[in-house]
Design a protein around this motif. Structure first.
Motif, short mmCIF file in Angstrom:
data_model
loop_
_atom_site.label_atom_id
_atom_site.label_comp_id
_atom_site.label_asym_id
_atom_site.label_seq_id
_atom_site.Cartn_x
_atom_site.Cartn_y
_atom_site.Cartn_z
N GLN A 11 -15.96 9.90 2.97
CA GLN A 11 -16.44 10.54 4.20
C GLN A 11 -16.19 12.04 4.16
OE1 GLN A 11 -14.21 7.85 6.76
NE2 GLN A 11 -16.09 7.54 7.94
N ARG A 12 -15.06 12.43 3.59
CA ARG A 12 -14.73 13.86 3.50
C ARG A 12 -15.79 14.63 2.70
NH1 ARG A 12 -9.52 14.09 5.46
NH2 ARG A 12 -8.29 12.27 4.98
N VAL A 13 -16.33 14.00 1.68
CA VAL A 13 -17.37 14.65 0.87
C VAL A 13 -18.59 14.94 1.76
CG1 VAL A 13 -18.99 14.31 -1.03
CG2 VAL A 13 -16.60 13.64 -1.30
N HIS A 14 -19.02 13.95 2.52
CA HIS A 14 -20.18 14.14 3.41
C HIS A 14 -19.87 15.14 4.51
CE1 HIS A 14 -22.64 11.15 1.47
NE2 HIS A 14 -21.62 10.30 1.51
N LEU A 15 -18.64 15.11 5.01
CA LEU A 15 -18.26 16.07 6.04
C LEU A 15 -18.25 17.50 5.50
CD1 LEU A 15 -15.46 14.15 7.96
CD2 LEU A 15 -17.71 14.85 8.83
N ALA A 16 -17.85 17.67 4.25
CA ALA A 16 -17.85 19.01 3.65
C ALA A 16 -19.27 19.55 3.56
CB ALA A 16 -17.20 18.97 2.27
N VAL A 17 -20.21 18.70 3.16
CA VAL A 17 -21.61 19.12 3.09
C VAL A 17 -22.12 19.44 4.49
CG1 VAL A 17 -23.96 18.40 2.47
CG2 VAL A 17 -22.04 17.82 0.97
N ALA A 18 -21.79 18.59 5.46
CA ALA A 18 -22.21 18.83 6.85
C ALA A 18 -21.64 20.14 7.38
CB ALA A 18 -21.78 17.67 7.73
N GLU A 19 -20.38 20.41 7.07
CA GLU A 19 -19.75 21.66 7.53
C GLU A 19 -20.43 22.88 6.92
OE1 GLU A 19 -15.59 21.31 6.70
OE2 GLU A 19 -15.23 20.05 8.45
N ALA A 20 -20.78 22.80 5.64
CA ALA A 20 -21.46 23.92 4.98
C ALA A 20 -22.83 24.17 5.63
CB ALA A 20 -21.62 23.64 3.49
N ASP A 21 -23.58 23.10 5.89
CA ASP A 21 -24.87 23.26 6.55
C ASP A 21 -24.72 23.74 7.98
OD1 ASP A 21 -26.32 22.55 4.30
OD2 ASP A 21 -26.54 20.44 4.89
N ALA A 22 -23.70 23.25 8.67
CA ALA A 22 -23.45 23.69 10.05
C ALA A 22 -23.09 25.18 10.09
CB ALA A 22 -22.34 22.85 10.68
N ALA A 23 -22.36 25.65 9.09
CA ALA A 23 -22.02 27.07 9.03
C ALA A 23 -23.29 27.91 8.84
CB ALA A 23 -21.03 27.33 7.90
N LYS A 24 -24.20 27.45 7.98
CA LYS A 24 -25.48 28.16 7.79
C LYS A 24 -26.28 28.15 9.09
CE LYS A 24 -25.90 26.68 3.00
NZ LYS A 24 -26.64 25.78 2.10
N LEU A 25 -26.28 27.03 9.78
CA LEU A 25 -26.99 26.90 11.04
C LEU A 25 -26.42 27.86 12.07
CD1 LEU A 25 -29.02 25.39 12.86
CD2 LEU A 25 -27.25 23.67 13.22
N THR A 26 -25.11 27.93 12.15
CA THR A 26 -24.45 28.83 13.10
C THR A 26 -24.79 30.28 12.81
OG1 THR A 26 -22.66 27.25 13.41
CG2 THR A 26 -22.21 29.54 14.03
N ARG A 27 -24.74 30.67 11.53
CA ARG A 27 -25.08 32.06 11.17
C ARG A 27 -26.52 32.37 11.55
NH1 ARG A 27 -22.05 30.82 6.69
NH2 ARG A 27 -23.88 30.41 5.39
N ALA A 28 -27.42 31.44 11.29
CA ALA A 28 -28.83 31.66 11.62
C ALA A 28 -29.02 31.82 13.12
CB ALA A 28 -29.69 30.51 11.09
N LEU A 29 -28.38 30.96 13.90
CA LEU A 29 -28.54 31.04 15.35
C LEU A 29 -27.92 32.31 15.92
CD1 LEU A 29 -27.95 27.31 16.28
CD2 LEU A 29 -30.11 28.57 16.31
N ARG A 30 -26.84 32.77 15.32
CA ARG A 30 -26.23 34.02 15.79
C ARG A 30 -27.15 35.20 15.51
NH1 ARG A 30 -20.11 32.82 13.90
NH2 ARG A 30 -19.51 31.67 15.77
N SER A 31 -27.90 35.15 14.40
CA SER A 31 -28.80 36.25 14.08
C SER A 31 -29.95 36.33 15.08
CB SER A 31 -29.35 36.10 12.65
OG SER A 31 -30.32 35.08 12.59
N ARG A 32 -30.23 35.22 15.76
CA ARG A 32 -31.30 35.19 16.74
C ARG A 32 -31.00 36.10 17.94
NH1 ARG A 32 -32.97 33.63 21.23
NH2 ARG A 32 -35.12 33.08 21.55
N ARG A 33 -29.73 36.38 18.15
CA ARG A 33 -29.34 37.25 19.27
C ARG A 33 -29.91 38.66 19.12
NH1 ARG A 33 -22.98 35.70 19.54
NH2 ARG A 33 -23.27 33.54 20.20
N THR A 34 -30.14 39.07 17.88
CA THR A 34 -30.60 40.44 17.64
C THR A 34 -32.11 40.54 17.46
OG1 THR A 34 -30.20 40.23 15.26
CG2 THR A 34 -28.41 41.14 16.61
N ARG A 35 -32.77 39.42 17.16
CA ARG A 35 -34.22 39.44 16.99
C ARG A 35 -34.79 38.05 17.25
NH1 ARG A 35 -33.37 37.02 12.57
NH2 ARG A 35 -32.58 37.72 10.62
#
Length: 111
Positions: A11-35
């Motif tokens: 499960q930790r392996v899948h959670l690590a992948v999920a966390e990496a994708d969630a971090a990318k998602l968070t960065r993308a959504l934060r960039s939306r604040r500026t454009r």
């Protein structure tokens, strides 16, 4: 009474992948604040949300206890629902871009 989720190594392996994708998602959504997002950007974040949900579904499938499966499955469903909203906003962005307007603000629409 708090409940600790028992997480296996698999499960930790899948959670690590999920966390990496969630971090990318968070960065993308934060960039939306500026454009504003384009249709393609909304679809990209929808895809990331689906990827996170898929990993959470795998974690749920590997859960030893029924309660843990329900918790992980619910989390996956909520993230997947968010991805569907992003797809909706992609279609709204597409129609607004065709009309020459700015991308709609999901935060404003939800409020």
């Amino acid at each position: 009474m708090s409940h600790q989720l028992a997480v296996s190594d698999a499960q930790r392996v899948h959670l690590a992948v999920a966390e990496a994708d969630a971090a990318k998602l968070t960065r993308a959504l934060r960039s939306r604040r500026t454009r504003p997002f384009t249709t393609a950007q909304w679809l990209a974040v929808a895809s990331l949300a689906a990827a996170v949900a898929d990993q959470l579904d795998r974690v749920a499938d590997l859960a030893a206890r029924e309660n843990d499966r329900r918790i992980w499955s619910t989390s996956a469903r909520l993230v997947r629902d968010t991805g569907v909203r992003f797809e909706l906003w992609a279609s709204l962005a597409d129609s607004d871009q065709a009309d020459g307007h700015a991308t709609p603000s999901p935060a404003r629409e939800v409020a």
